[in-house]
Structure formats: C-alpha cells, structure tokens
Design an enzyme around this catalytic site. Structure first.
Site, PDB file in Angstrom:
ATOM      1  N   LYS A  41       0.900  -1.104  -0.011  1.00 47.94           N
ATOM      2  CA  LYS A  41      -0.031  -0.044   0.070  1.00 47.94           C
ATOM      3  C   LYS A  41       0.824   1.184   0.025  1.00 47.94           C
ATOM      4  CE  LYS A  41      -4.078  -1.509   2.262  1.00 47.94           C
ATOM      5  NZ  LYS A  41      -4.790  -1.637   3.718  1.00 47.94           N
ATOM      6  N   GLY A 178      12.746  -6.599  23.834  1.00 45.06           N
ATOM      7  CA  GLY A 178      13.156  -5.658  23.373  1.00 45.06           C
ATOM      8  C   GLY A 178      12.789  -4.058  23.656  1.00 45.06           C
ATOM      9  N   GLY A 180      13.764  -1.114  23.266  1.00 46.96           N
ATOM     10  CA  GLY A 180      13.956   0.360  22.175  1.00 46.96           C
ATOM     11  C   GLY A 180      12.559   0.868  22.041  1.00 46.96           C
ATOM     12  N   ARG A 266      14.379  -3.715  13.055  1.00 41.18           N
ATOM     13  CA  ARG A 266      14.177  -3.814  11.903  1.00 41.18           C
ATOM     14  C   ARG A 266      15.221  -4.127  10.710  1.00 41.18           C
ATOM     15  NH1 ARG A 266       8.758  -3.185  11.096  1.00 41.18           N
ATOM     16  NH2 ARG A 266       8.853  -2.516   8.969  1.00 41.18           N
ATOM     17  N   ALA A 313      10.652   7.870  10.002  1.00 34.32           N
ATOM     18  CA  ALA A 313       9.686   8.217   8.598  1.00 34.32           C
ATOM     19  C   ALA A 313      10.346   9.620   8.028  1.00 34.32           C
ATOM     20  CB  ALA A 313       8.538   8.301   9.005  1.00 34.32           C
ATOM     21  N   HIS A 438       3.638  32.131  28.217  1.00 25.42           N
ATOM     22  CA  HIS A 438       3.364  31.453  29.631  1.00 25.42           C
ATOM     23  C   HIS A 438       1.869  31.227  29.772  1.00 25.42           C
ATOM     24  CE1 HIS A 438       3.687  31.071  33.878  1.00 25.42           C
ATOM     25  NE2 HIS A 438       2.501  31.626  33.838  1.00 25.42           N
TER      26      HIS A 438
HETATM   27  C1  LIG Z   1       5.610  -0.033  14.896  1.00 27.07           C
HETATM   28  C2  LIG Z   1       6.362   1.244  14.268  1.00 27.07           C
HETATM   29  C3  LIG Z   1       6.308   2.242  14.826  1.00 27.07           C
HETATM   30  C4  LIG Z   1       7.009   3.206  14.244  1.00 27.07           C
HETATM   31  N1  LIG Z   1       6.874   4.693  14.672  1.00 27.07           N
HETATM   32  C5  LIG Z   1       7.539   5.706  14.103  1.00 27.07           C
HETATM   33  C6  LIG Z   1       7.450   7.108  14.385  1.00 27.07           C
HETATM   34  O1  LIG Z   1       6.468   7.301  15.518  1.00 27.07           O
HETATM   35  N2  LIG Z   1       8.148   7.855  13.880  1.00 27.07           N
HETATM   36  C7  LIG Z   1       9.016   7.797  12.815  1.00 27.07           C
HETATM   37  O2  LIG Z   1       9.490   8.325  12.310  1.00 27.07           O
HETATM   38  N3  LIG Z   1       9.190   6.448  12.437  1.00 27.07           N
HETATM   39  C8  LIG Z   1       8.347   5.388  13.080  1.00 27.07           C
HETATM   40  N4  LIG Z   1       8.743   4.208  12.567  1.00 27.07           N
HETATM   41  C9  LIG Z   1       9.508   3.849  11.527  1.00 27.07           C
HETATM   42  C10 LIG Z   1       9.024   4.127  10.027  1.00 27.07           C
HETATM   43  O3  LIG Z   1       7.668   3.417   9.814  1.00 27.07           O
HETATM   44  C11 LIG Z   1      10.010   4.013   9.090  1.00 27.07           C
HETATM   45  O4  LIG Z   1      11.221   4.564   9.138  1.00 27.07           O
HETATM   46  C12 LIG Z   1       9.606   4.348   7.547  1.00 27.07           C
HETATM   47  O5  LIG Z   1       8.276   3.735   7.325  1.00 27.07           O
HETATM   48  C13 LIG Z   1      10.766   3.944   6.455  1.00 27.07           C
HETATM   49  O6  LIG Z   1      10.197   4.433   5.436  1.00 27.07           O
HETATM   50  P1  LIG Z   1      10.753   3.482   4.042  1.00 27.07           P
HETATM   51  O7  LIG Z   1      10.166   4.449   3.022  1.00 27.07           O
HETATM   52  O8  LIG Z   1      12.300   3.593   3.967  1.00 27.07           O
HETATM   53  O9  LIG Z   1      10.204   2.256   4.063  1.00 27.07           O
HETATM   54  P2  LIG Z   1       8.734   1.622   4.303  1.00 27.07           P
HETATM   55  O10 LIG Z   1       7.869   2.569   4.932  1.00 27.07           O
HETATM   56  O11 LIG Z   1       8.869   0.376   4.693  1.00 27.07           O
HETATM   57  O12 LIG Z   1       8.122   1.439   2.671  1.00 27.07           O
HETATM   58  C14 LIG Z   1       8.794   0.509   1.977  1.00 27.07           C
HETATM   59  C15 LIG Z   1       7.534   0.642   0.728  1.00 27.07           C
HETATM   60  O13 LIG Z   1       8.243  -0.278  -0.278  1.00 27.07           O
HETATM   61  C16 LIG Z   1       7.519  -1.429  -0.703  1.00 27.07           C
HETATM   62  N5  LIG Z   1       8.258  -2.442  -1.200  1.00 27.07           N
HETATM   63  C17 LIG Z   1       9.131  -3.331  -0.483  1.00 27.07           C
HETATM   64  N6  LIG Z   1       9.625  -4.132  -1.601  1.00 27.07           N
HETATM   65  C18 LIG Z   1       9.297  -3.981  -2.814  1.00 27.07           C
HETATM   66  C19 LIG Z   1       9.381  -4.444  -4.100  1.00 27.07           C
HETATM   67  N7  LIG Z   1      10.337  -5.110  -4.385  1.00 27.07           N
HETATM   68  N8  LIG Z   1       8.603  -3.605  -5.255  1.00 27.07           N
HETATM   69  C20 LIG Z   1       7.703  -2.727  -4.940  1.00 27.07           C
HETATM   70  N9  LIG Z   1       7.450  -2.300  -3.681  1.00 27.07           N
HETATM   71  C21 LIG Z   1       8.216  -2.917  -2.616  1.00 27.07           C
HETATM   72  C22 LIG Z   1       6.635  -1.800   0.565  1.00 27.07           C
HETATM   73  O14 LIG Z   1       5.498  -2.476   0.453  1.00 27.07           O
HETATM   74  C23 LIG Z   1       6.414  -0.751   1.428  1.00 27.07           C
HETATM   75  O15 LIG Z   1       5.474   0.059   1.089  1.00 27.07           O
HETATM   76  C24 LIG Z   1       7.819   3.149  13.028  1.00 27.07           C
HETATM   77  C25 LIG Z   1       8.055   1.680  12.509  1.00 27.07           C
HETATM   78  C26 LIG Z   1       7.246   0.857  13.068  1.00 27.07           C
HETATM   79  C27 LIG Z   1       7.409  -0.809  12.675  1.00 27.07           C
END
Ligand SMILES: Cc1cc2nc3c(=O)[nH]c(=O)nc-3n(C[C@H](O)[C@H](O)[C@H](O)COP(=O)(O)OP(=O)(O)OC[C@H]3O[C@@H](n4cnc5c(N)ncnc54)[C@H](O)[C@@H]3O)c2cc1C
Length: 461
Positions: A41, A178, A180, A266, A313, A438
């Site tokens: 998604k 964990g 963290g 992760r 993110a 304040h």
């Molecule tokens: C429980 C939890 C809570 C979190 N809370 C926070 C928070 O509060 N604040 C914060 O900053 N971060 C938070 N994070 C971390 C944050 O979600 C990630 O750092 C962020 O989503 C990373 O973005 P990204 O684009 O690298 O990867 P992702 O968001 O993982 O996106 C990668 C995308 O690539 C797609 N994909 C993978 N392989 C392929 C392929 N071969 N072909 C096509 N599509 C593919 C996947 O479907 C996915 O949609 C949290 C993570 C978790 C698990």
C-alpha cells in the site's frame, strides 16, 4: 529498453513508503517524470503499520489513563474497559483518511503509480509484473521488516508489531522482547489498556540509544506505572501452548504470558531484489551509499530504512526530497544525521536531538562540555498536566547547544524548537533572549536555556 508505452522516466522509484513517495512527490514538483512502484500500500510501513497506527493506539491509551485518573483533577470518571473493536475502528479511520489523501496527492502530481513487486534487472530498469520500467535515475526505497532472533519463529502467540497492531483484544499479559522505541511504545499502550507487561532488554537500559539520564528516568516512570522490565538479560528461547507463551532467559528465569511481542529491530528489505546483481554494495542487507545517497552504481540512489542510520519516517522524507533535488541538479545540502529529531511516544514521552552528553564529550573533549537539567516541576503547564520529567541541554562551553534531551508528557511537541536550536547552532544566550509563551511546556525550554546562560529564573541555582 523502455516500458510498453515507450516512456523512459526521469526517476523510477522502487517502494512507495515515506522515502519513496517523498522522492516521487518532490521529483514531480520539480517537473520530472516519475514512476513509483509499490507492491503493498502506498504510504508503506509508517502509514499502515508504523508511526500512524501506533500513535492512534497511544492516544487511545492516554484517554484510558485520563478516564482512570479523572479523580485527581476533580472529574468523576472511571474506565469501564477497552473496546478493541472501537479502538481499531478509530485507528483504521485515521490511517484510511491519510491513505486516501496520499493517493490523491500522488495522483494530482501526475506520478505514474505502478502496483506490483519490482526487481532491479539492469542499472536503469525495474521489472514489475513482466513489464520493464526504465529510468534515467533509479531510487531504491524498499524499506524494512520486523526482525526476529535466530530460532524464534513468529506465529501464534509470538508476534511482531505487525500483528500487535491488528489484535482484536487486550492481552492479559505480554512479554515485550526489546526495550527500544517500538517495544516501550507497545508496553506503554498495553499497560494503559490494563495488561500486565514485562519488558526484556539485553542492553543495560531501556531506550539504550538515548542519553542515559532519559533511560533512567523512563525506567523510574515505568516502575511507577507498574510496567515490569529486566535489563542486561539475554533471551534464551520461547515455547508456546494453549495456555500461553513461556519465555526463558539466560539467567535461568522463565516468564509466562499470553503473548510475546518481538521488538528487536528492523532489517532492510533488500533480499532478492537484484540490487547486488547490479553491483550495489550491501552490508548485512543495508544499501551502502555516500553522503549524497548515491550507491556508486550508475544513477542508482537509495533512501529510507534500507540506508544504515536512524530508521525514522521523517529521515526518509528528507532523504527523498534530497535525492529528487540532487537528480534535478539543485545540489542540495547533505543531511546531518545527528540533527534529526527522535521521539519515543510512550508515557512519559521522550524527545531528543543532537548529541548525548557522553557523545558530546567524546566529540568535543570531556572538559569542553557544559550541561544543565531543568526539572519540569518548575514549569506551570507541566504541573497543570500532572507530569514530571526534565529537559537536559548539552552545550559546548562558550559555544552552541549540541544536544536537547527531554522526558515528560507531550515533550514530543517541543522537539521542533529543540531541533531548530541544535541545527541552527544557537548559543544558550541567543535562546535565553527569546520570549516563550506562559504557561506552556515550551517555556521549560526557554527556562533551561536561561539556566545554561547563567541566569536561571524559575530554578534553584
Ligand atoms: C511499529 C512502528 C512504529 C513506528 N513509529 C514511528 C514513528 O513514530 N516515527 C517515525 O519517524 N518512524 C516510525 N517508524 C519507522 C517508520 O515507519 C520507517 O522509518 C519508515 O516507514 C521508513 O520508510 P521507508 O520508505 O524507508 O520504508 P517503508 O515505509 O517500509 O516503505 C517501503 C515500501 O516499499 C514497498 N516495497 C518493498 N519491496 C518492494 C518491491 N520489491 N517492489 C515494490 N514495492 C516494494 C513496501 O510495500 C513498502 O510500502 C515506526 C515503525 C514501526 C514498525
């Protein structure tokens, strides 16, 4: 080789999470022709199984605590229970609304969204659903997955954050493996919802990446909330049966619970995607780039969780913007990793930016550092909220503030000012001259800087 329509895109982005969609949106804004390939998604982990749904659960948890604690404020309220169907409906409606908005945004910027699992088959080509999508530049943004430990299989009562977000009930008891960010956030939610929670952490402290003073303060706060934890103890194994999950530790102790949440970090989603075959260097699965996020191969860049560093993110968003601007020839300034704010949204919240005290002494010299801790006990708004905690500032003597570290209710909302201070290399004297409204919790940041500038107001000197 172009795709079936003959288009050669300016940028082909593989993965539509925070890093990937930010690249696509900024690229399109700069007039580039962008293809965005997504197998799941649009929005990725953050929107669907990370930041947003967890923060919705944490907000519901805060409301539960407020209902339980109303009498402290003269409000007659009591918590009758947690309706997980209702909580999940609320959470899903937040995610759903944002998802719809994001889909509209991508469409309105004329990004070509291609659904399917992509694989890098040449330095400039991704294959998806048998179709070849060619780009002058390729950006890898395939994100991360919840890791487990060797021999610890996910299934049944042994879950990761993915399943934890879909639970239709509040477990009676949970072991969280964990301590963290993800582990302490779920521990906090479940405790507020009424579960018995025990955290097991191999390192000497909870949230071990934070300044040790914050870790210790969180441990005190969790102890007070009745969240059990063991640190400096290693996991040995887990079994499960109809009665529960049985977690054994190397200390010889066994902890029984209804569920085991595995929150041990992760891993990068890079396996089998053709990266190495095209010459991209991987280190334990992470994509190695230079500071301009270039992989060293052709016009291939990488952003987000697959690049070693903070898995957040907003780091992914910023990297995506950076790479799009780099490709467009704008020569953007590189991103300073230590200037990225970090928030842990448990109760109490933790927020920090810049160097810990230990790191600052390492970088600038032991005697070159000054620091101050301002207790939220002296802050009117924190008192009104009934929260305790503190703000710790780390500065270079006669120099800028290099670290802001905070713990207490809602301090995540204060990190915006903290990150401006650190990234603009403000001196405490500069901040001390700025007026803070304040009564706000922000005022505590102002007070901490007054103290560090040698003129504390509402603090014992
Ligand atoms: C429980 C939890 C809570 C979190 N809370 C926070 C928070 O509060 N604040 C914060 O900053 N971060 C938070 N994070 C971390 C944050 O979600 C990630 O750092 C962020 O989503 C990373 O973005 P990204 O684009 O690298 O990867 P992702 O968001 O993982 O996106 C990668 C995308 O690539 C797609 N994909 C993978 N392989 C392929 C392929 N071969 N072909 C096509 N599509 C593919 C996947 O479907 C996915 O949609 C949290 C993570 C978790 C698990």
């Amino acid at each position: 080789m172009a795709d079936s329509t003959g288009t050669v895109f300016d940028i082909v982005v593989l993965g539509g999470g925070s890093g990937g969609y930010a690249t696509a949106l900024r690229g399109a804004q700069l007039g580039l022709n962008v293809a965005l390939i997504e197998s799941g998604k649009l929005g990725g982990t953050c929107l669907h199984s990370g930041c947003i749904p967890t923060k919705a659960l944490l907000h519901a948890a805060e409301l539960a605590d407020n209902a339980r604690d109303g009498h402290h404020f003269g409000v007659s309220s009591e918590l009758h229970g947690i309706d997980m169907a209702g909580v999940n409906a609320y959470k899903d409606s937040v995610v759903g609304g944002l998802y719809k908005g994001l889909q509209g945004l991508v469409k309105s910027r004329s990004v070509t969204l291609i659904e399917g699992r992509g694989r890098l088959v040449a330095a400039d080509t991704v294959e998806v659903n048998g179709q070849l999508v060619q780009g002058r530049n390729v950006v890898l943004a395939t994100g991360s997955y919840a890791r487990s430990l060797p021999g610890l299989e996910i299934g049944g009562r042994i879950i990761t954050s993915d399943q934890a977000l879909e639970l239709d009930h509040v477990p009676g008891s949970v072991v969280v493996l964990g301590g963290g960010v993800i582990g302490v956030e779920f521990a906090s939610v479940w405790k507020s919802f009424g579960a018995n929670v025990t955290i097991v952490e191999a390192l000497p402290h909870l949230v071990p990446n934070e300044d040790e003073s914050l870790s210790k303060a969180l441990e005190r706060a969790f102890r007070k909330r009745g969240i059990a934890f063991q640190v400096d103890v290693r996991f040995a194994g887990a079994t499960q049966d109809d009665n529960g999950v049985h977690v054994s530790l190397e200390s010889g102790e066994t902890i029984d619970a209804d569920l085991l949440l595995v929150a041990v970090g992760r891993g990068p989603s890079t396996n089998g995607l053709g990266y190495e075959e095209q010459g991209v260097t991987l280190d334990r699965g992470f994509v190695i780039t230079n500071e301009r996020l270039h992989t060293g191969v052709a016009n291939i860049y990488a952003v987000g969780d697959i690049v070693p560093g903070l898995q957040l993110a907003h780091r992914g968003f910023q990297q995506g913007i950076f790479v799009a601007e780099e490709i467009a020839g704008l020569a953007p300034a590189t991103i300073n990793e230590s200037g990225i704010p970090r928030v842990t949204y448990c109760d109490p919240e933790i927020a920090s930016v810049g160097l810990t005290e230990v790191k600052a002494r390492e970088v600038h010299g032991t005697d070159a550092i000054d620091m101050v801790e301002y207790n939220l006990g002296g802050n009117g708004k924190s008192k009104i909220l009934g929260t305790t905690g503190f703000i710790k500032l780390v500065r270079v003597k006669n120099g800028p503030v290099v670290g802001v570290h905070m713990i207490g209710a809602r301090v995540g909302e204060l990190i915006g000012e903290g990150q401006l201070i650190v990234n603009w290399e403000a001196h405490p004297e500069d901040v001390a001259a700025l007026v803070h409204a304040h009564p706000t919790q922000n005022e505590a940041l102002g007070e901490a800087h007054l103290a560090l500038a040698g003129k504390p107001l509402h603090a014992h000197s």
